[in-house]
Design an enzyme around this catalytic site. Structure first.
Site, short mmCIF file in Angstrom:
data_model
loop_
_atom_site.label_atom_id
_atom_site.label_comp_id
_atom_site.label_asym_id
_atom_site.label_seq_id
_atom_site.Cartn_x
_atom_site.Cartn_y
_atom_site.Cartn_z
CG ASP A 179 -1.86 1.31 1.34
OD1 ASP A 179 -1.75 2.29 0.70
OD2 ASP A 179 -2.88 1.16 1.83
CG HIS A 180 0.94 4.37 -3.09
ND1 HIS A 180 -0.25 3.72 -3.69
CD2 HIS A 180 0.79 5.65 -3.15
CE1 HIS A 180 -1.13 4.51 -3.96
NE2 HIS A 180 -0.34 5.86 -3.79
CG HIS A 242 -4.72 4.23 -0.24
ND1 HIS A 242 -3.69 3.43 -0.25
CD2 HIS A 242 -4.76 4.63 -1.47
CE1 HIS A 242 -3.26 3.00 -1.53
NE2 HIS A 242 -4.23 3.97 -2.31
#
Length: 504
Positions: A179-180, A242
């Site tokens: 999950d950037h 996110h």
């Protein structure tokens, strides 16, 4: 710093945009900063035919994302190789295994392999199965790790099925769900702000915090992602992954240590403590979904969502989602959380706002300032932290003005702040799973999100229009209790007119 062992990185889907735009540039920066091990190579794998030289030209030598001397880029490109899968991912990997073993021997990678699945989730299980058939999940000689990209399912059931499919072939300890957002320094700094500072740690509870809001805004529309986005929507695309990860970091209890599993255990408990929203009346009152309409921005007409490429002209997919919810534990009882995410907003910004309660005894009642203190953690852009508090205006009497105490990451001078993919790739290379989502975390997030999505399928659930370039539907502020409203941030962190700034 942990030691980065010699290893081979295999990227499935290497002919795609993510490899050229994010993964190879991140690896290049790690190479420039001397973070890669002495023996390290990358093998791109995809269904398109390319030679090693063509792959190197595409992602490195002719890339617009790498900027440095040609000699430096050329030296890096020699670490890149390519293998063609002949049009299908679900085939025998015998030839691929032979190439991997050859590179492993020649470049002394010590049988340490990372497999990065930059492919649609529908291919994850097939790739894992075919790797296993060749013994490429076996850790008796060297470790083996699997990195998978979001989305991690489209519902709780599909997420469970995805996890079960991967677990047939790889252990959970081998799987890294990337999950950037968690790779951003300002996201990680939430933990440090909370647990390393006696200024905030004692205040981080219902006794001192009135409410918390999180805003994720994008100024652009869906652009070329209309086909994907119309099947997903804002709640699936951003909120479930996110933004609930941000919520977990804010809500979680102090872990026993900085050990990755201890942190992930507390994040899981936090996600499980979110109050489920199943009552239709609650869902109607405490959720808002909207869709952007055509408008004029800077003198130019922009399309409405239904006019975008590959979007159903009768689509009810949300491009704006706002949710009010509560956390059922001692620390956060009765503290409302407000989370919104949207496209076609006035600016691109992500931030967390902690609203502290006003003093119980108001001495300066004649002051016209909103006296609640705010701690603003800016994720992007203009990354930093801002504390808003009251200060006395010079002169007679006690006129109170709002002051800002701010810190900016850009003020750290020569310190290099890693981009998200740099940090996350390096962590995976070193076996640090702190910033990666675990299977039970993913399922807990879906368990909370699914009832909202199911309610939004009903005819009773409304979709509100909002003009592109404004802060969502007109009644969005009605979601927030009392006299409070959403903080509509500007591009710069300290964006209030007439403020007093005290620099760090």
């Amino acid at each position: 710093m942990p030691k980065t062992e010699n290893q081979l990185l295999v990227i499935f889907g290497a002919s795609g945009d993510l490899t050229a735009r994010k993964l190879v540039p991140a690896l290049y920066k790690l190479y420039k900063d001397d973070h890669l091990p002495e023996h390290f190579v990358v093998l791109g794998v995809a269904r398109s035919f390319m030679t090693d030289e063509q792959f190197r030209n595409r992602v490195a030598l002719e890339s617009k994302y790498l900027d440095d001397s040609e000699a430096f880029i050329e030296a890096f490109s020699e670490k890149l190789f390519y293998e063609d899968l002949h049009k299908k991912y679900d085939v025998s990997y015998r030839e691929l295994n032979e190439r991997i073993q050859n590179l492993n021997t020649v470049y002394q990678c010590n049988n340490n392999f990372i497999f990065y699945l930059s492919t649609p989730p529908s291919l994850f299980e097939a790739i894992a199965k075919n790797l296993t058939a060749e013994g490429l999940n076996d850790e008796r000689l060297g470790w083996k790790r699997l990195i998978v990209e979001k989305p991690f399912g489209y519902s709780l059931d599909t997420a469970k099925a995805l996890n079960e499919g991967l677990h047939r072939y790889f252990k959970e300890s081998q799987i890294y769900r990337i999950d950037h957002y968690l790779g951003k320094e300002t996201v990680q700094n939430i933990l440090v702000t909370r647990f390393a500072n006696s200024v905030f740690e004692p205040l981080w509870n219902r006794d001192y915090i009135d409410h918390i809001e999180i805003t994720n805004a994008e100024s652009g529309g869906v652009e070329s992602r209309g086909g994907y986005y119309d099947k997903s929507g804002a709640l699936r695309d951003m909120f479930q992954s996110h933004l609930l990860q941000l919520v977990a970091l804010i809500v979680m209890e102090p872990p026993l240590s900085a050990d990755p599993e201890e942190i992930r255990n507390e994040k899981l408990k936090a996600l499980k403590s979110l109050r489920m929203m199943t009552d239709p009346e609650v869902l109607e009152r405490d959720t808002i979904r909207g869709q952007y309409l055509s408008s004029m921005i800077d003198g130019e007409r922009v399309n409405g969502y239904r006019e975008e490429e590959d979007v159903d002209p009768d689509s009810i997919t949300e491009t704006y989602a706002a949710v009010k919810f509560f956390v059922d534990n001692w620390r956060w009882a009765d503290v409302p959380f407000y989370v919104r995410t949207a496209k076609r907003m006035p600016t691109k910004v992500t931030e967390v706002v902690i609203h502290f309660k006003s003093p119980h005894h108001q001495i300066f009642k004649n002051s016209n300032i909103n006296k609640d203190n705010k701690l603003i953690i800016r994720i992007q852009p203009d990354e930093g932290i801002l504390l808003k508090f009251g200060v006395k205006v010079p002169g007679q009497g006690f006129k109170v003005e709002r002051g800002n105490l701010d810190f900016y990451y850009s003020g750290l001078g020569d310190s290099h702040i890693m981009e998200a993919y740099e940090r996350l790739l390096l962590d995976a290379m070193q076996g640090d799973a702190t910033l990666y989502a675990r299977a039970d975390e993913v399922e807990a997030a879906w368990r909370f999100t699914d009832p909202i999505l199911n309610y939004w399928k009903s005819p009773k659930a409304k979709v509100y229009g909002y003009s592109a370039g404004v802060w969502g539907p007109e009644h969005a502020n009605e979601l927030i209790e009392g006299t409070h409203e959403w903080r509509n941030p500007g591009r710069n962190l300290a964006d209030d007119p007439g403020y007093c700034v005290i620099d760090c």
